[in-house]
Design a protein around this motif. Sequence first.
Motif, PDB file in Angstrom:
ATOM      1  N   GLU A 191       0.444  16.091  -2.437  1.00 40.74           N
ATOM      2  CA  GLU A 191       1.840  15.743  -2.182  1.00 40.74           C
ATOM      3  C   GLU A 191       2.119  15.636  -0.686  1.00 40.74           C
ATOM      4  O   GLU A 191       2.885  14.774  -0.244  1.00 40.74           O
ATOM      5  N   ARG A 192       1.472  16.495   0.117  1.00 34.82           N
ATOM      6  CA  ARG A 192       1.674  16.439   1.561  1.00 34.82           C
ATOM      7  C   ARG A 192       1.121  15.138   2.143  1.00 34.82           C
ATOM      8  O   ARG A 192       1.732  14.515   3.004  1.00 34.82           O
ATOM      9  N   VAL A 193      -0.028  14.712   1.638  1.00 34.44           N
ATOM     10  CA  VAL A 193      -0.620  13.456   2.110  1.00 34.44           C
ATOM     11  C   VAL A 193       0.253  12.267   1.709  1.00 34.44           C
ATOM     12  O   VAL A 193       0.536  11.378   2.520  1.00 34.44           O
ATOM     13  N   LEU A 194       0.709  12.256   0.461  1.00 33.42           N
ATOM     14  CA  LEU A 194       1.538  11.140   0.006  1.00 33.42           C
ATOM     15  C   LEU A 194       2.864  11.090   0.746  1.00 33.42           C
ATOM     16  O   LEU A 194       3.397  10.002   1.021  1.00 33.42           O
ATOM     17  N   ARG A 195       3.388  12.265   1.085  1.00 38.51           N
ATOM     18  CA  ARG A 195       4.623  12.297   1.860  1.00 38.51           C
ATOM     19  C   ARG A 195       4.394  11.720   3.258  1.00 38.51           C
ATOM     20  O   ARG A 195       5.225  10.976   3.793  1.00 38.51           O
ATOM     21  N   ALA A 196       3.259  12.023   3.857  1.00 40.27           N
ATOM     22  CA  ALA A 196       2.922  11.467   5.169  1.00 40.27           C
ATOM     23  C   ALA A 196       2.728   9.960   5.091  1.00 40.27           C
ATOM     24  O   ALA A 196       3.178   9.211   5.968  1.00 40.27           O
ATOM     25  N   VAL A 197       2.077   9.509   4.026  1.00 39.04           N
ATOM     26  CA  VAL A 197       1.898   8.064   3.814  1.00 39.04           C
ATOM     27  C   VAL A 197       3.248   7.372   3.736  1.00 39.04           C
ATOM     28  O   VAL A 197       3.473   6.315   4.342  1.00 39.04           O
ATOM     29  N   ASP A 198       4.155   7.993   3.008  1.00 41.42           N
ATOM     30  CA  ASP A 198       5.487   7.418   2.836  1.00 41.42           C
ATOM     31  C   ASP A 198       6.260   7.424   4.150  1.00 41.42           C
ATOM     32  O   ASP A 198       6.875   6.433   4.541  1.00 41.42           O
ATOM     33  N   ASP A 199       6.227   8.556   4.863  1.00 41.98           N
ATOM     34  CA  ASP A 199       6.970   8.673   6.113  1.00 41.98           C
ATOM     35  C   ASP A 199       6.502   7.653   7.145  1.00 41.98           C
ATOM     36  O   ASP A 199       7.304   7.080   7.895  1.00 41.98           O
ATOM     37  N   LEU A 200       5.186   7.427   7.186  1.00 48.52           N
ATOM     38  CA  LEU A 200       4.619   6.515   8.188  1.00 48.52           C
ATOM     39  C   LEU A 200       4.532   5.077   7.695  1.00 48.52           C
ATOM     40  O   LEU A 200       4.147   4.183   8.451  1.00 48.52           O
ATOM     41  N   ASP A 201       4.874   4.876   6.403  1.00 43.60           N
ATOM     42  CA  ASP A 201       4.798   3.540   5.810  1.00 43.60           C
ATOM     43  C   ASP A 201       3.388   2.965   5.929  1.00 43.60           C
ATOM     44  O   ASP A 201       3.187   1.795   6.263  1.00 43.60           O
ATOM     45  N   TYR A 202       2.402   3.817   5.632  1.00 44.52           N
ATOM     46  CA  TYR A 202       0.999   3.407   5.727  1.00 44.52           C
ATOM     47  C   TYR A 202       0.630   2.545   4.534  1.00 44.52           C
ATOM     48  O   TYR A 202       0.950   2.863   3.393  1.00 44.52           O
ATOM     49  N   VAL A 203      -0.056   1.458   4.781  1.00 47.26           N
ATOM     50  CA  VAL A 203      -0.528   0.561   3.724  1.00 47.26           C
ATOM     51  C   VAL A 203      -2.037   0.570   3.732  1.00 47.26           C
ATOM     52  O   VAL A 203      -2.672   0.273   4.749  1.00 47.26           O
ATOM     53  N   LEU A 204      -2.625   0.942   2.595  1.00 48.04           N
ATOM     54  CA  LEU A 204      -4.073   1.040   2.466  1.00 48.04           C
ATOM     55  C   LEU A 204      -4.726  -0.320   2.611  1.00 48.04           C
ATOM     56  O   LEU A 204      -4.244  -1.320   2.072  1.00 48.04           O
ATOM     57  N   ASN A 205      -5.835  -0.370   3.334  1.00 44.80           N
ATOM     58  CA  ASN A 205      -6.614  -1.600   3.409  1.00 44.80           C
ATOM     59  C   ASN A 205      -7.279  -1.835   2.067  1.00 44.80           C
ATOM     60  O   ASN A 205      -8.168  -1.083   1.666  1.00 44.80           O
ATOM     61  N   GLY A 206      -6.853  -2.864   1.368  1.00 44.81           N
ATOM     62  CA  GLY A 206      -7.411  -3.174   0.062  1.00 44.81           C
ATOM     63  C   GLY A 206      -8.568  -4.127   0.169  1.00 44.81           C
ATOM     64  O   GLY A 206      -9.079  -4.396   1.257  1.00 44.81           O
ATOM     65  N   PRO A 207      -9.031  -4.681  -0.947  1.00 42.83           N
ATOM     66  CA  PRO A 207     -10.118  -5.635  -0.917  1.00 42.83           C
ATOM     67  C   PRO A 207      -9.737  -6.857  -0.095  1.00 42.83           C
ATOM     68  O   PRO A 207      -8.575  -7.191   0.072  1.00 42.83           O
ATOM     69  N   ALA A 208     -10.763  -7.537   0.389  1.00 39.39           N
ATOM     70  CA  ALA A 208     -10.506  -8.708   1.229  1.00 39.39           C
ATOM     71  C   ALA A 208      -9.675  -9.755   0.504  1.00 39.39           C
ATOM     72  O   ALA A 208      -8.827 -10.415   1.100  1.00 39.39           O
ATOM     73  N   SER A 209      -9.873  -9.879  -0.801  1.00 42.57           N
ATOM     74  CA  SER A 209      -9.113 -10.878  -1.548  1.00 42.57           C
ATOM     75  C   SER A 209      -7.636 -10.540  -1.556  1.00 42.57           C
ATOM     76  O   SER A 209      -6.769 -11.430  -1.535  1.00 42.57           O
ATOM     77  N   ALA A 210      -7.301  -9.217  -1.578  1.00 42.70           N
ATOM     78  CA  ALA A 210      -5.892  -8.822  -1.564  1.00 42.70           C
ATOM     79  C   ALA A 210      -5.283  -9.042  -0.192  1.00 42.70           C
ATOM     80  O   ALA A 210      -4.108  -9.365  -0.066  1.00 42.70           O
ATOM     81  N   LEU A 211      -6.097  -8.860   0.843  1.00 38.10           N
ATOM     82  CA  LEU A 211      -5.581  -9.029   2.193  1.00 38.10           C
ATOM     83  C   LEU A 211      -5.317 -10.487   2.522  1.00 38.10           C
ATOM     84  O   LEU A 211      -4.631 -10.793   3.499  1.00 38.10           O
ATOM     85  N   ALA A 212      -5.869 -11.396   1.744  1.00 33.13           N
ATOM     86  CA  ALA A 212      -5.706 -12.818   2.041  1.00 33.13           C
ATOM     87  C   ALA A 212      -4.312 -13.313   1.719  1.00 33.13           C
ATOM     88  O   ALA A 212      -3.956 -14.430   2.044  1.00 33.13           O
ATOM     89  N   ALA A 213      -3.508 -12.504   1.049  1.00 34.78           N
ATOM     90  CA  ALA A 213      -2.158 -12.939   0.683  1.00 34.78           C
ATOM     91  C   ALA A 213      -1.181 -11.817   0.951  1.00 34.78           C
ATOM     92  O   ALA A 213      -1.542 -10.666   1.123  1.00 34.78           O
ATOM     93  N   ALA A 214       0.111 -12.152   0.971  1.00 38.09           N
ATOM     94  CA  ALA A 214       1.135 -11.146   1.233  1.00 38.09           C
ATOM     95  C   ALA A 214       1.182 -10.119   0.123  1.00 38.09           C
ATOM     96  O   ALA A 214       1.456  -8.943   0.362  1.00 38.09           O
ATOM     97  N   THR A 215       0.959 -10.541  -1.119  1.00 34.78           N
ATOM     98  CA  THR A 215       0.951  -9.617  -2.243  1.00 34.78           C
ATOM     99  C   THR A 215      -0.298  -9.833  -3.081  1.00 34.78           C
ATOM    100  O   THR A 215      -0.976 -10.850  -2.977  1.00 34.78           O
ATOM    101  N   SER A 216      -0.601  -8.859  -3.929  1.00 35.71           N
ATOM    102  CA  SER A 216      -1.778  -8.928  -4.794  1.00 35.71           C
ATOM    103  C   SER A 216      -1.387  -9.520  -6.145  1.00 35.71           C
ATOM    104  O   SER A 216      -0.277 -10.001  -6.339  1.00 35.71           O
ATOM    105  N   ASP A 217      -2.316  -9.448  -7.074  1.00 39.57           N
ATOM    106  CA  ASP A 217      -2.064  -9.933  -8.430  1.00 39.57           C
ATOM    107  C   ASP A 217      -1.633  -8.808  -9.365  1.00 39.57           C
ATOM    108  O   ASP A 217      -1.794  -8.894 -10.576  1.00 39.57           O
TER     109      ASP A 217
END
Length: 361
Positions: free
Chosen positions: A35-61
């Motif tokens: 919960e502490r990690v997820l709260r930090a993720v939320d506070d910092l608005d961190y976005v996980l680096n996903g697969p290259a195919s997901a990064l090629a577009a603004a949103t995934s499938d």
Amino acid sequence: MTVTLADVAARAQVSPATVSRVLNGNYPVAAATRERVLRAVDDLDYVLNGPASALAAATSDLVGILVNDIADPFFGIMAGAAQSQIGGTQGPGAGRAGGEKLAIVCNTGGSPERELTYLTLLQRQRAAAVILTGGALEDPGHSAAVAAKLGKLADGGTRVVLCGRPPLALPEGGDGGPVAAALTFDNRGGARRLTEHLLALGHRTIGYVAGPVERTTTRHRLEGHREAMAAAGLGGTVDALTVHGPYDRRSGYDATLELLRREPGLTAVVAANDTVALGACAALRERGRSIPDDVSVAGFDDLPFSADAMPALTTVRLPLYEAGARAGRLAMGREAVPGGVVPVPAELVVRGSTGVAAVRG
């Protein structure tokens, strides 16, 4: 400046490896640490680096459908209908793999923490759309947190659709139109018409089995009941003959026994939903009360089993499948809603479980 995994680790006071384990879900992590990690993720608005195919577009499938309880037909019907509209879409909402999108059902169990966690996970996966079904928790802090999270999702290009929830004010989309569409159920009006039906049959001692106190659906349905009772000059009886509980059969059973203890002369029971109404019927039969000759019973939602109950259940029909399917189309951008809000009507359905109030000698 781009937020990194190390930034999240520093904020949560854990190692980067622990952050990675929480985000990937591939190693046990203590609940408090998670919960502490997820709260930090939320506070910092961190976005996980996903697969290259997901990064090629603004949103995934990916499309997320949030429900309180997938085993409850109320949510299952809407989720299934929404999912039927999500695969194989063409046009603006099309995915990269030939138009298909992956719909996942996120079962919160009614937990506000899980709801926020799922929204965070969907944000990190750059979900194309998120559909939230059913009523909302009436807690100002949680409401503000959800609104902020949905705003972040919308800013990232995610379409947000509320199906059965009160509308929220969210950021405007790039085209000037609202990002979020809200399909709002007429819970208040449907409940008022249901109680008016019982009053017209001569009932004056009416018990009400309500849902959980903290849910918007509960409040709106109870408000409709109160309005009808007050208009009949019976508003002062409502509190004494109202019992709250979960939206399940056991709640209907237990609450009805409590109502009979409070008022043995009860002539009608209004239940928070059809499942609760089944429990109410079981309690009445156990106590030797005939339905509807001694006590009338009414539910809400018109779930599939309602017409097959014995006697068939008087209820309020919400077009759950149609609403869910429309939510799916809205999520995929196949339909637009001017103003962002769509009222969904509720229809009184009279069946054999309600009748003229018994005359007491």
